[in-house]
Every structure is written in C-alpha cells, then in structure tokens.
Write a protein that holds these residues in place. Structure first.
Motif, PDB file in Angstrom:
ATOM      1  N   PRO B  11      45.544  36.050  37.538  1.00 49.32           N
ATOM      2  CA  PRO B  11      44.621  36.769  38.254  1.00 49.32           C
ATOM      3  C   PRO B  11      43.188  36.033  38.205  1.00 49.32           C
ATOM      4  CG  PRO B  11      45.952  38.258  37.351  1.00 49.32           C
ATOM      5  CD  PRO B  11      46.460  37.098  36.783  1.00 49.32           C
ATOM      6  N   PHE B  12      42.945  35.778  36.847  1.00 50.31           N
ATOM      7  CA  PHE B  12      41.662  35.233  36.678  1.00 50.31           C
ATOM      8  C   PHE B  12      41.406  33.751  37.142  1.00 50.31           C
ATOM      9  CE2 PHE B  12      42.496  38.091  32.795  1.00 50.31           C
ATOM     10  CZ  PHE B  12      41.401  38.759  32.904  1.00 50.31           C
ATOM     11  N   LEU B  13      42.481  32.984  37.070  1.00 46.06           N
ATOM     12  CA  LEU B  13      42.693  31.727  37.627  1.00 46.06           C
ATOM     13  C   LEU B  13      42.296  31.951  39.204  1.00 46.06           C
ATOM     14  CD1 LEU B  13      45.550  29.937  35.941  1.00 46.06           C
ATOM     15  CD2 LEU B  13      42.910  29.753  35.594  1.00 46.06           C
ATOM     16  N   LEU B  14      43.094  32.765  39.737  1.00 46.89           N
ATOM     17  CA  LEU B  14      42.931  32.901  41.203  1.00 46.89           C
ATOM     18  C   LEU B  14      41.600  33.352  41.379  1.00 46.89           C
ATOM     19  CD1 LEU B  14      44.284  32.731  44.158  1.00 46.89           C
ATOM     20  CD2 LEU B  14      45.084  35.189  43.749  1.00 46.89           C
ATOM     21  N   LEU B  86      52.822  49.493  37.794  1.00 49.60           N
ATOM     22  CA  LEU B  86      52.041  50.209  38.559  1.00 49.60           C
ATOM     23  C   LEU B  86      50.998  49.562  38.787  1.00 49.60           C
ATOM     24  CD1 LEU B  86      51.648  53.769  36.574  1.00 49.60           C
ATOM     25  CD2 LEU B  86      52.720  53.319  39.061  1.00 49.60           C
ATOM     26  N   ILE B  87      50.334  48.612  37.986  1.00 46.62           N
ATOM     27  CA  ILE B  87      49.010  47.865  38.348  1.00 46.62           C
ATOM     28  C   ILE B  87      49.361  47.000  39.432  1.00 46.62           C
ATOM     29  CG2 ILE B  87      47.621  45.997  37.230  1.00 46.62           C
ATOM     30  CD1 ILE B  87      48.180  47.583  34.459  1.00 46.62           C
ATOM     31  N   THR B  88      50.882  46.078  39.287  1.00 46.74           N
ATOM     32  CA  THR B  88      50.902  44.878  40.298  1.00 46.74           C
ATOM     33  C   THR B  88      51.295  45.790  41.710  1.00 46.74           C
ATOM     34  OG1 THR B  88      52.910  45.043  39.179  1.00 46.74           O
ATOM     35  CG2 THR B  88      51.322  43.201  38.674  1.00 46.74           C
ATOM     36  N   GLY B  89      51.988  46.708  41.580  1.00 50.98           N
ATOM     37  CA  GLY B  89      52.666  47.555  42.770  1.00 50.98           C
ATOM     38  C   GLY B  89      51.503  47.927  43.482  1.00 50.98           C
ATOM     39  N   ILE B  90      50.901  49.051  42.877  1.00 49.11           N
ATOM     40  CA  ILE B  90      49.569  49.703  43.657  1.00 49.11           C
ATOM     41  C   ILE B  90      48.741  48.666  44.080  1.00 49.11           C
ATOM     42  CG2 ILE B  90      47.755  51.547  43.454  1.00 49.11           C
ATOM     43  CD1 ILE B  90      49.886  53.366  42.320  1.00 49.11           C
ATOM     44  N   GLY B  91      48.419  47.526  43.137  1.00 50.18           N
ATOM     45  CA  GLY B  91      47.510  46.544  43.455  1.00 50.18           C
ATOM     46  C   GLY B  91      47.903  45.868  44.466  1.00 50.18           C
ATOM     47  N   THR B  92      49.175  45.702  45.170  1.00 49.88           N
ATOM     48  CA  THR B  92      49.712  44.836  46.171  1.00 49.88           C
ATOM     49  C   THR B  92      49.196  45.935  47.479  1.00 49.88           C
ATOM     50  OG1 THR B  92      51.496  44.056  44.818  1.00 49.88           O
ATOM     51  CG2 THR B  92      51.629  43.662  47.203  1.00 49.88           C
ATOM     52  N   LEU B  93      49.541  47.157  47.225  1.00 49.85           N
ATOM     53  CA  LEU B  93      49.386  47.854  48.685  1.00 49.85           C
ATOM     54  C   LEU B  93      47.930  48.156  48.711  1.00 49.85           C
ATOM     55  CD1 LEU B  93      51.810  50.709  47.552  1.00 49.85           C
ATOM     56  CD2 LEU B  93      52.156  49.032  49.175  1.00 49.85           C
ATOM     57  N   LEU B 116      37.997  42.471  41.932  1.00 54.26           N
ATOM     58  CA  LEU B 116      39.352  43.060  41.960  1.00 54.26           C
ATOM     59  C   LEU B 116      40.415  42.033  41.275  1.00 54.26           C
ATOM     60  CD1 LEU B 116      40.078  45.674  43.416  1.00 54.26           C
ATOM     61  CD2 LEU B 116      41.448  44.503  44.888  1.00 54.26           C
ATOM     62  N   LEU B 117      40.374  41.045  41.330  1.00 53.27           N
ATOM     63  CA  LEU B 117      41.399  40.215  40.447  1.00 53.27           C
ATOM     64  C   LEU B 117      40.998  40.161  39.024  1.00 53.27           C
ATOM     65  CD1 LEU B 117      41.949  37.151  42.914  1.00 53.27           C
ATOM     66  CD2 LEU B 117      43.520  38.730  41.947  1.00 53.27           C
ATOM     67  N   LEU B 118      39.816  40.159  38.632  1.00 55.53           N
ATOM     68  CA  LEU B 118      39.162  40.197  37.325  1.00 55.53           C
ATOM     69  C   LEU B 118      39.764  41.420  36.819  1.00 55.53           C
ATOM     70  CD1 LEU B 118      35.577  39.313  36.991  1.00 55.53           C
ATOM     71  CD2 LEU B 118      37.549  38.389  35.762  1.00 55.53           C
ATOM     72  N   PHE B 119      39.683  42.683  37.530  1.00 55.82           N
ATOM     73  CA  PHE B 119      40.193  43.873  36.964  1.00 55.82           C
ATOM     74  C   PHE B 119      41.517  43.864  36.639  1.00 55.82           C
ATOM     75  CE2 PHE B 119      42.005  47.928  37.945  1.00 55.82           C
ATOM     76  CZ  PHE B 119      41.343  48.822  36.922  1.00 55.82           C
ATOM     77  N   MET B 120      42.375  43.324  37.789  1.00 61.36           N
ATOM     78  CA  MET B 120      43.734  43.271  37.721  1.00 61.36           C
ATOM     79  C   MET B 120      44.268  42.724  36.384  1.00 61.36           C
ATOM     80  SD  MET B 120      46.299  42.016  40.542  1.00 61.36           S
ATOM     81  CE  MET B 120      45.720  43.149  41.660  1.00 61.36           C
ATOM     82  N   GLY B 121      43.690  41.373  36.175  1.00 57.60           N
ATOM     83  CA  GLY B 121      44.363  40.751  35.140  1.00 57.60           C
ATOM     84  C   GLY B 121      44.100  41.455  33.832  1.00 57.60           C
ATOM     85  N   ALA B 122      42.694  41.759  33.923  1.00 54.37           N
ATOM     86  CA  ALA B 122      42.206  42.666  32.556  1.00 54.37           C
ATOM     87  C   ALA B 122      43.103  43.997  32.300  1.00 54.37           C
ATOM     88  CB  ALA B 122      40.735  43.320  32.530  1.00 54.37           C
ATOM     89  N   MET B 123      43.272  44.562  33.366  1.00 54.68           N
ATOM     90  CA  MET B 123      44.262  45.671  33.251  1.00 54.68           C
ATOM     91  C   MET B 123      45.769  45.423  32.644  1.00 54.68           C
ATOM     92  SD  MET B 123      43.310  48.776  33.643  1.00 54.68           S
ATOM     93  CE  MET B 123      44.644  50.072  32.969  1.00 54.68           C
ATOM     94  N   LEU B 247      41.316  51.843  41.012  1.00 57.82           N
ATOM     95  CA  LEU B 247      40.693  52.149  39.803  1.00 57.82           C
ATOM     96  C   LEU B 247      40.864  53.644  39.296  1.00 57.82           C
ATOM     97  CD1 LEU B 247      39.714  49.067  40.503  1.00 57.82           C
ATOM     98  CD2 LEU B 247      37.631  49.747  39.202  1.00 57.82           C
ATOM     99  N   HIS B 248      40.398  54.256  40.344  1.00 57.07           N
ATOM    100  CA  HIS B 248      40.084  55.757  39.945  1.00 57.07           C
ATOM    101  C   HIS B 248      41.195  56.703  40.317  1.00 57.07           C
ATOM    102  CE1 HIS B 248      36.055  53.589  40.729  1.00 57.07           C
ATOM    103  NE2 HIS B 248      36.304  53.556  39.353  1.00 57.07           N
ATOM    104  N   SER B 249      42.497  56.125  40.511  1.00 62.46           N
ATOM    105  CA  SER B 249      43.392  57.178  40.767  1.00 62.46           C
ATOM    106  C   SER B 249      44.653  56.553  39.686  1.00 62.46           C
ATOM    107  CB  SER B 249      43.948  57.184  42.198  1.00 62.46           C
ATOM    108  OG  SER B 249      44.483  56.064  42.471  1.00 62.46           O
ATOM    109  N   ALA B 250      44.979  55.243  39.822  1.00 59.07           N
ATOM    110  CA  ALA B 250      46.307  54.727  39.455  1.00 59.07           C
ATOM    111  C   ALA B 250      46.089  53.795  38.424  1.00 59.07           C
ATOM    112  CB  ALA B 250      46.963  53.928  40.779  1.00 59.07           C
ATOM    113  N   THR B 251      45.214  53.206  38.004  1.00 60.75           N
ATOM    114  CA  THR B 251      45.289  52.356  36.752  1.00 60.75           C
ATOM    115  C   THR B 251      44.186  52.487  35.925  1.00 60.75           C
ATOM    116  OG1 THR B 251      43.794  50.702  38.314  1.00 60.75           O
ATOM    117  CG2 THR B 251      46.160  50.397  38.274  1.00 60.75           C
ATOM    118  N   MET B 252      42.794  52.183  36.261  1.00 60.69           N
ATOM    119  CA  MET B 252      41.951  52.151  34.964  1.00 60.69           C
ATOM    120  C   MET B 252      41.842  53.530  34.240  1.00 60.69           C
ATOM    121  SD  MET B 252      37.997  51.018  34.704  1.00 60.69           S
ATOM    122  CE  MET B 252      37.137  52.360  35.213  1.00 60.69           C
ATOM    123  N   VAL B 253      41.708  54.592  35.026  1.00 62.14           N
ATOM    124  CA  VAL B 253      41.693  55.971  34.274  1.00 62.14           C
ATOM    125  C   VAL B 253      42.934  56.130  33.646  1.00 62.14           C
ATOM    126  CG1 VAL B 253      39.767  56.904  35.835  1.00 62.14           C
ATOM    127  CG2 VAL B 253      42.321  57.018  36.579  1.00 62.14           C
TER     128      VAL B 253
END
Lengths: 144, 805
Positions: B11-14, B86-93, B116-123, B247-253
């Motif tokens: 994700p960071f590379l992308l 969860l992160i990748t699945g909900i990320g896709t949606l 968003l990609l930064l966040f996904m990779g970090a998560m 972020l605020h429903s599925a992953t970061m929280v």
C-alpha cells in the motif's frame, strides 16, 4: 609640524621628550619579560599608552602622519607571528608551541640568552598595541 | 523480505504511484486503480485461512535494527488474520464505494487515496507486527493518516478542529503506549510479543506490571474511543463518509480492541485488568448509547453508536480475560465472553460499515444528514432503506440477524460474571449485566429513531436542498448491499464463522489454555429456550418500544436537546487553559527587561549553590593556615571597600568612572603587597586604558538620571546582591578550608623549580604565559584581536539613521 593650538607648546615639547622615555621603557619591559617583571602584554600596553599620550598632545592628523602604519594590520601581523612561532616547533617534530633557548656569546654584550619565546612575546606585543590603539582610535575618531 | 512483508509495504508503494495515476490517468477515476490492491491482498490473506483454522501460525522475520532487537517480524495467527481480512475486505468495499461517492472532477482524489493507502498499510502493519516497536511505528502512522483523512476538506474549520482533536488524543495515547512498551522491554528484555508471552512470569511478578498495563491501556482506550477519550470520534465525522465507514467503524477504532486482545495473555488474569477493562467498556457502552439517542445527525448517531459498541467489545474482553487463569476444562463459562467479543467484532464491522455507507448515500442524495429534515424516504430509496433496516435491526439485536446472536452471547457472558467467584465479583459484579441491559435498551431506541425518522413518516422535499431526490446509483449500493448480505448470512448461518475465524482468534487471545490440537467449543445458535438472556432481550424490545412511543414527552427535555458531550467542554477548556496558562507564564517570566533576567539568574545561582552546600553540609571555616594580616593591609582593604560601596550611590557618571578607577588602582596596590609585580603593572595599565575608554564613551551619554524605583524593587536588588556576596564569600571560605584539610600540593612548585632549567627564564609568570601555558596566551590575544575588530565593525559599519539590522 603644524601646531593646532598655540598654547600647547609646553605640553607638546615635554611630550616629545617624555614619550621617548616611555617608548624606551616599554621596549625595556618587553625585552626584560623573561627574567624580570614585564613581557609582551605589559610592554604592549605601555607602548599603547605612549602613543595615546602623543594623540592627546597633538592632533589626530599629525600623529597619523608620524606613525604611518595601520594598527589593525598590526593585530594580524602579531597573531601571525605568534602562530608561526608555534608552528615552527612542529616543523622539527616537536609539539605545537615548544620553545627553545640557548646562550650565545656576543662581542659587545657578553653572554646573552636567546629564546624563541621572544618571538611569541613579540606577537603578543604587536596584538596588544594594535588592539588597544584600534579600539581607542575607532571610538575617538567617531567623535567627529 | 518475504511476500508477506511486501504485502504490507505494497500500500505504501502504491501510495507513491497514486499521484502519477491521478495526473496521467484522468479519464479513469483513480479509485479503480487503487481498488485492485486491497482486493488482491484480501485474496492473498484468504490463503492463510486453512492454516490458521488448523491452528498453525506463520512467522516471517526481516531484520530492521537488529542491534536493538527491533525486527520487522510478522506474525499471523487467528486474531491478526481476522483483522487483516477485515481491513482488506472492508477496504475493498470502501474504495469501491468511494469511487461513486467522490466526484472525479471536484475532489482532490490523489490526496484521498494516498492517505487511505497509507492508512491501510499502517493498519495491516499494526495487526500483523510481532515486534512492539514496529507495531508502535505503524500505530502512529494510522494516527497521522487518519488525521489527514479527517481534515480532507481542509477548507472547513470543523474538519481541522476534528482532525486536531483526534490527533491530540490518539497521539497522547500512542505516546503513553510507547512508555508501556518500554516498561515491558525493561521487564522482559525483548520487544517480541511472542517472547513476552513466553516470559510471562517476568511480567506478572514485576513491580512495573501495573504502570505498564495502565500505559498500554491508555493507548488502547484513546484509539478505540473509550470513555472518556471517546470525544474525538463524533468530531471525526467531518471526514468523507467512506473514511468514516472505514476508519471509524471497521478498522482504526478497533486497533485498541486488537491491542487489548493481543495483550490479554500478558496482563489478563489480574484483577486490575479485569476491572479496568470491563468497567471502562461497560461505561463506554452505556454512555455511548445514551448519547446516541440525543443526536440529530445521522453520522453523529452512528459515531456514538460505534463508541457504545466498542465499549461492549471492550467489556467482553475484560470479562473474558479471567479465562486465562481460571479455565477448567470443558466449562464454557469463562470463554463465552471472548467468543462473544470476537463474534461481535466481526458483526459490528459488517453492519456498521453498511450503515455508514447508507448514511452517506442519504447525505449524497438529499443534501442533509439531519433526521429532523429527513423522512419518508422508504419509497424513494427502497434499497437503501432495506440495507439500513438490516443493519439497524442487527445493531439493535433483533433476530434473525447476527447482532441478535452476539447480543445474546453478550448477555450470557455478563450474567455469568457473578458466578466467577473471584476478584470480588460477587459484591459488585451485578453492576455489569444491569448496565449492559440498560445500555441495550438505549441501543434499541436509537436504532428505532434512526430508521423511523429517516425512512418513514412524511416526505418533506421543501426542507431539502436537492430538488429531485432519487435512489443512489448502482455502484454506490454494491458495497453496503454486500455488507448487508453478510449480516444476513452470518445471522442465519453463524457457524460458518465458528471454526474458520472465531476459534483461531480465541486461541490467539487465550493461548496456552488448550492443549495443542484441542479446540474451544464454538457453537452459536438462535434458539436456546426461554432462559434469562431471551427474557432480557424481550425486555429490551418492550422497554425500548415504550420509550420510543413516549418520545414526544421526553424529547422536550433539556437532556435531549443538548447534543454536545459534556467532555467536549472539559477538552475545550483544557485546551484553552493550556494556551492561556502558557501565555500567562511567558508574560510573567519573559518581561523583556534585562534586570529581571539578571534577578532570575542570580537568585537561581544563589539558591542552587547554597542548597548544594547545605545538602552536603559543606560549609566550613578553617583559620589554621591563614597568614597574619599586616596593619597597613587593613587600610588598603578599607579604602577598597569604601570605594566599591560608594559607586552605586554616585549620581554622576564621570565620578563613578573615577571611583571605579580608584578601586582598580587599589587592586594594583594589593597585587604589589602580595608580590605580583607583573600583575600590578598590567592592572595599572589596563585600568588606565579602560578609564580612558570609559571617559571617551560616556562623554556621549546623557547625564545619569535619578531612577525612581519602588522600595520593593530596591529591596530585591539589595537582598540578591547581598545574598550573592555572602554566598561567594562562604563558598570561598569553604573552598579554602577544604584545600587546607585535604593538603593538595600545589603545581607551582614545579614551575618554580623548572622555569630556569627548562625555559631559561627567571620570571616565572612570564615563562608560564609564553612557554608552559603558551596556548592560553595565544587564544587570549586572539580574543583581544576579535574585540578590536568587533569595536571597529560596530562603530564604522553601523547603519545610518533608523535603519534596522
């Protein structure tokens, strides 16, 4: 020599004599430093005082003409001499600022001790004279 | 670097490539390019599923800072795989949804997808890291990228406010978490979570156990918006809706949930952990659900509902932590809570994601999110209404959706608490199920309000800014529909999750309880007779319905009309107070008057030295080695003292200069008395030259004016100067006493003996100056030269008139 004020005659005449003595004394202090009280710093200050007295007695233009070298340059020359003395000893493989001395027989003076520390002191002397005069003259000239 | 490492780095590379894709592929929405990556990652992580359900773990190591024991270790077990999916699945949606939600022409898509990609990779890094320092690094990247995403519409003041607030709170938690990690390292000597768990005895017996636990919990609670740190989440709703959904429903929280689950084997089993985590969770649950009822904005309701649901999961983790030490064989009494936590984690991600997306659709199509303006949308937006209904019913805990199942399990776990018989639950344990039940009533209530106010009733097009309201485009509906479908599937066939996701995750949260090869029993079913849990659910529905019917009465109350959380007031005034307080301190301290700074310095020096001397009992006076004082010395000293004391009382500058000169000449005299001819000469000459200089300079200054100062001002000056003088005197006397007691031999003997032999001079002072310590002299003349040049440049090169430097 053009006089600035006619009633300064006494002062100026006596100064011509006195400054000679002060110069001589300062030179003595400078040379005597190694064995008696004195040295580059005191000698330098004394010389500066002598020049200062001259400046007090005569006007600026006259003295600048009589002593025609720049005091600011004198600082640089003094620093260079002091550093060069230190570096000289390094050329012979000794640590920085190593001094050497020896005794020599001179025809007129008899046995005299000569030391490289004198060159270092000469540097100190020149810097002190230069710095003191530069500071005082810079402030005094600003008056105009 | 293994494939797994590249999966996290991808994700960071992308993210680096996204701006180019945006610039050179303007015809296609950038989201389409981005969409491929989470989809590929999702499929990649699915391939780990068979291994994870078989109880295997995957460990991949790449050294990063090996000398410090910091390695980029990735560890996949049931828990991290669940989160990764969860992160990748909900990320896709969410990316699919955002393609339709964000306009290609009006929005800065490059920024959005980079963040968003930064966040996904970090998560992904957070949930897969085994090394806690690496985990922390990724943790902070999630904080930063989430702040960037919240402030995506940075022209709005509220976005900036929300981003700042979330940043401050989560970074505060992150830093204390780092402190907790450092303590863990001091206890165990390793940064690896696996090794910490393996050396669990070192942790539990350490006195740092509690501080480390509390610091790490700060991190988890701030990130997961637990009470009272939940206040950033409602303000983060200024973000674009895909961000809120992601972020605020599925992953970061849920990062905080992950952290608590991950560290349950380390800290679980202690009464502190049990009570702190469960009580915080249950208080968050009830606070969030009650606050959600008061909200009028769709996303605010969902935000508070997220807070409340996270509290529920948190409390389940707290209650379930006892299982780590008190598990007895087959008894599911202790593990139900963990089972419920994992199950609800999945359920919440599905229904909350879909609810945020439907809220976004309503916002997009009608132009408002205020429930007082919406209404009657059911016939206009039937698909959205259906998906919302499924999500809300699941959240409220109605059969046959998955929320019902996890809520039943939640009630079971909470009711069972009183049976534990440890940690004094028998006295206060009843509070947990009662609060849980009350909170569920409010959950039901706000779910009902949300649905009824939005979709039923009368359609009021005059209140809406959008002219022609219609159903959302197909692409926008795909993601919420998929999530809604999952809600139904998990609700009807909950056991598809049982041994694929839930059981491995439970093994990860509670390692070492089961023998290798054994499995927790996971069997989720709808109908379990008329037991207490079912009656509780029926009570929830009945009471919730009554509350909703009587809403007209209590909706006039002050409680209902006030939307802002009381803790916002605490935060805001704390923030303002911090700024005002520091400004005040600066104003008091930085007066700009040199005299004041001088007072601080002198007072501090006096205090420091006197304190040190008293602390070590170092004051002493020893007159044993004092030389006799000749009578004439008294005259010199008295004359000196008189000349010095007179200076502050003189009102004329020239007189003061002359008086200072007198003091200087007296010093020269003293040098003579103490047989220092060189010093005396130098002092005389320097004094003369400096008096001349003073005369020259002061000639230009105006007359000294009598300064009118208050007596207090003078008194302070007097006290400080006297204290300083006394301090120096005492220190000198003590130093002298110390010197005569210890009998150090002076180095001067060496100079006296060797000045002629080694340097060929009789004047020891001069020999020291030019020979023994020539370097000092060299630098001193350099100082002199610099001073001269300084004076010249100050005077000759100064600016004319009022020019500023």
């Amino acid at each position: 020599m053009k006089l600035q004020k006619p009633n300064d005659v006494m002062l100026q005449v006596s100064m011509r004599v006195i400054t000679l003595f002060i110069f001589a004394f300062s030179f003595y202090l400078f040379l005597a430093g190694h064995n008696n009280p004195g040295g580059g710093f005191i000698g330098g200050l004394m010389t500066a005082s002598a020049i200062l007295v001259l400046y007090l007695a005569f006007d600026m233009k006259t003295i600048t003409k009589a002593i025609p070298f720049s005091f600011t340059t004198m600082i640089g020359v003094g620093l260079l001499i002091a550093v060069a003395t230190g570096i000289m000893s390094m050329l012979f493989g000794y640590p920085f600022l190593t001094h050497f001395f020896d005794y020599f027989l001179f025809p007129l003076f008899g046995e005299v001790e000569l030391t490289t520390a004198l060159f270092f002191d000469l540097g100190v002397y020149l810097v002190v004279v230069g710095a003191a005069m530069t500071i005082i003259l810079a402030i005094a000239e600003d008056d105009k | 670097m293994t494939v797994l490492h590249w999966a996290i780095i991808s994700p960071f590379l992308l993210a680096i490539l996204v701006p180019f894709l945006y610039k050179y592929g303007r015809k296609i929405h950038t989201g389409w390019f981005v969409l491929l990556l989470p989809l590929a990652l999702f499929i990649y992580f699915l391939t780990f599923l068979p291994r994870s359900s078989a109880g295997e773990v995957v460990l991949r190591t790449v050294p990063w800072v090996p000398s410090l024991g910091i390695n980029f270790d990735l560890y996949i077990d049931g828990l991290s795989l669940l989160f990764a999916l969860l992160i990748t699945g909900i990320g896709t949606l969410v990316i699919l949804y955002s393609v339709y939600y964000l306009s290609k022409t009006k929005e800065k898509l490059n920024n959005f997808y980079v963040y968003l990609l930064l966040f996904m990779g970090a998560m992904l890094g957070v949930v897969l890291s085994d090394n806690i320092i690496v985990l922390y690094v990724f943790w902070e990247i999630t904080s930063v990228s989430s702040a960037l995403l919240i402030s995506y519409w940075y022209q709005r003041e509220k976005s900036i406010y929300g981003a700042q607030k979330s940043m401050y709170i989560t970074v505060f938690g992150g830093l204390s978490m780092l402190g907790g990690f450092s303590l863990l390292y001091t206890m165990t000597g390793t940064f690896s979570i696996r090794e910490i768990i393996a050396n669990i005895d070192l942790v539990t017996t350490s006195s740092l156990f509690l501080p480390a636990m509390i610091l790490i919990l700060f991190g988890a609670f701030t990130k997961s918006a637990q009470f009272p740190f939940h206040i950033w989440l409602p303000d983060a709703m200024e973000a674009p809706t895909p961000v809120s959904a992601y972020l605020h429903s599925a992953t970061m929280v849920k990062a905080g949930i992950y952290l608590v689950a991950r560290f349950t084997p380390v800290f679980g089993g202690s009464p502190e952990w049990f009570w702190i985590v469960s009580l915080t969770g249950i208080v968050t649950l009830i606070w969030g659900s009650v606050s959600a009822v008061r909200q009028k904005d769709l996303k605010s309701i969902l935000a508070f509902s997220t807070v409340s649901q996270l509290g529920m999961i948190m409390s389940l983790l707290g209650v379930g932590s006892v299982a780590y030490y008190f598990y007895d064989g087959d008894n599911a009494l202790y593990t139900t809570a963990i089972l419920a936590a994992v199950f609800h984690l999945i359920n919440h991600a599905t229904f909350k994601g879909s609810l945020f997306m439907t809220a976004g659709i309503i916002d997009h199509e009608t132009g408002t999110r205020d429930i007082r303006q919406l209404g009657g949308l059911m016939t206009i937006m039937p698909i959205t209404a259906t998906v919302s209904f499924i999500g809300l019913a699941s959240m409220a805990g109605l059969p046959p959706f998955n929320g019902f199942l996890s809520k039943e399990l939640f009630f079971t776990a909470m009711v069972n608490v009183t049976e534990y018989g440890i940690f004094s639950v028998e006295t206060w344990g009843f509070i947990l199920p009662v609060l849980a039940w009350v909170a569920s009533i409010f959950t039901f209530l706000y779910c009902t309000i949300l649905f009824v106010k939005t979709f039923t009733g009368r359609f009021q097009p005059e209140k809406l800014s959008v002219k022609h309201v219609h159903e959302a485009p197909f692409g926008m509906l795909v993601s919420p529909a998929i999530l809604g479908l999952l809600v139904v599937i998990f609700g009807l066939f909950p056991n598809v999750l049982a041994y694929t996701f839930i059981e491995p995750a439970m093994q990860a949260i509670l390692p070492g309880i089961m023998e290798p090869g054994q499995q927790f029993k996971v069997h989720i079913y709808h109908w379990h007779g008329f037991n207490l849990e079912l009656w509780m659910t029926i009570g929830v529905i009945v009471l919730g319905a009554i509350l909703f019917i009587t809403m007209k009465k209590w909706s006039q109350s002050r409680f209902y009309r006030k939307e802002r959380d009381i803790f916002n007031y605490v935060y805001d005034s704390g923030y303002d107070g911090l700024i005002k307080g520091s400004q005040l301190i600066t104003r008091v301290q930085m007066t700009g008057r040199l005299r004041d700074y001088f007072v601080y310095m002198c007072a501090f020096i006096v205090f420091l030295i006197i304190y040190t001397m008293i602390r070590y009992d170092a004051f002493s006076i020893n007159t044993a080695n004092v030389s006799p004082i000749e009578p004439f010395m008294w005259f010199v000293v008295i004359a000196f003292v008189v000349s010095i004391i007179s200076v502050p009382f003189i009102n004329n500058r020239m007189t003061a200069v002359v008086m200072t000169g007198v003091a200087g000449y007296l010093v020269a005299l003293m040098f003579t008395i103490f047989r220092a001819p060189d010093l005396a000469l130098t002092q005389l000459l320097v004094e003369t030259v400096s008096v001349i200089l003073f005369m020259l300079v002061f000639y230009h200054l105006p007359e000294l004016r009598k300064e009118k100062k208050k007596p207090a001002f003078k008194l302070v000056n007097l006290i400080i100067s006297v204290a300083f003088g006394v301090m120096i005197t005492l220190v000198s006397l003590s130093a002298f006493a110390f010197g005569s007691e210890t009998n150090f031999t002076s180095i001067s003997q060496y100079f006296i003996e060797n000045s002629k032999v080694l340097a060929g001079g009789y004047n020891i002072v001069n020999v020291i100056l030019v020979d023994f310590r020539g370097l000092d002299t060299m630098l001193e003349i350099l100082v002199l030269a610099i001073a001269a040049i300084g004076v010249v440049s100050l005077i000759k090169l100064r600016f004319k008139g009022s020019e500023d430097v």
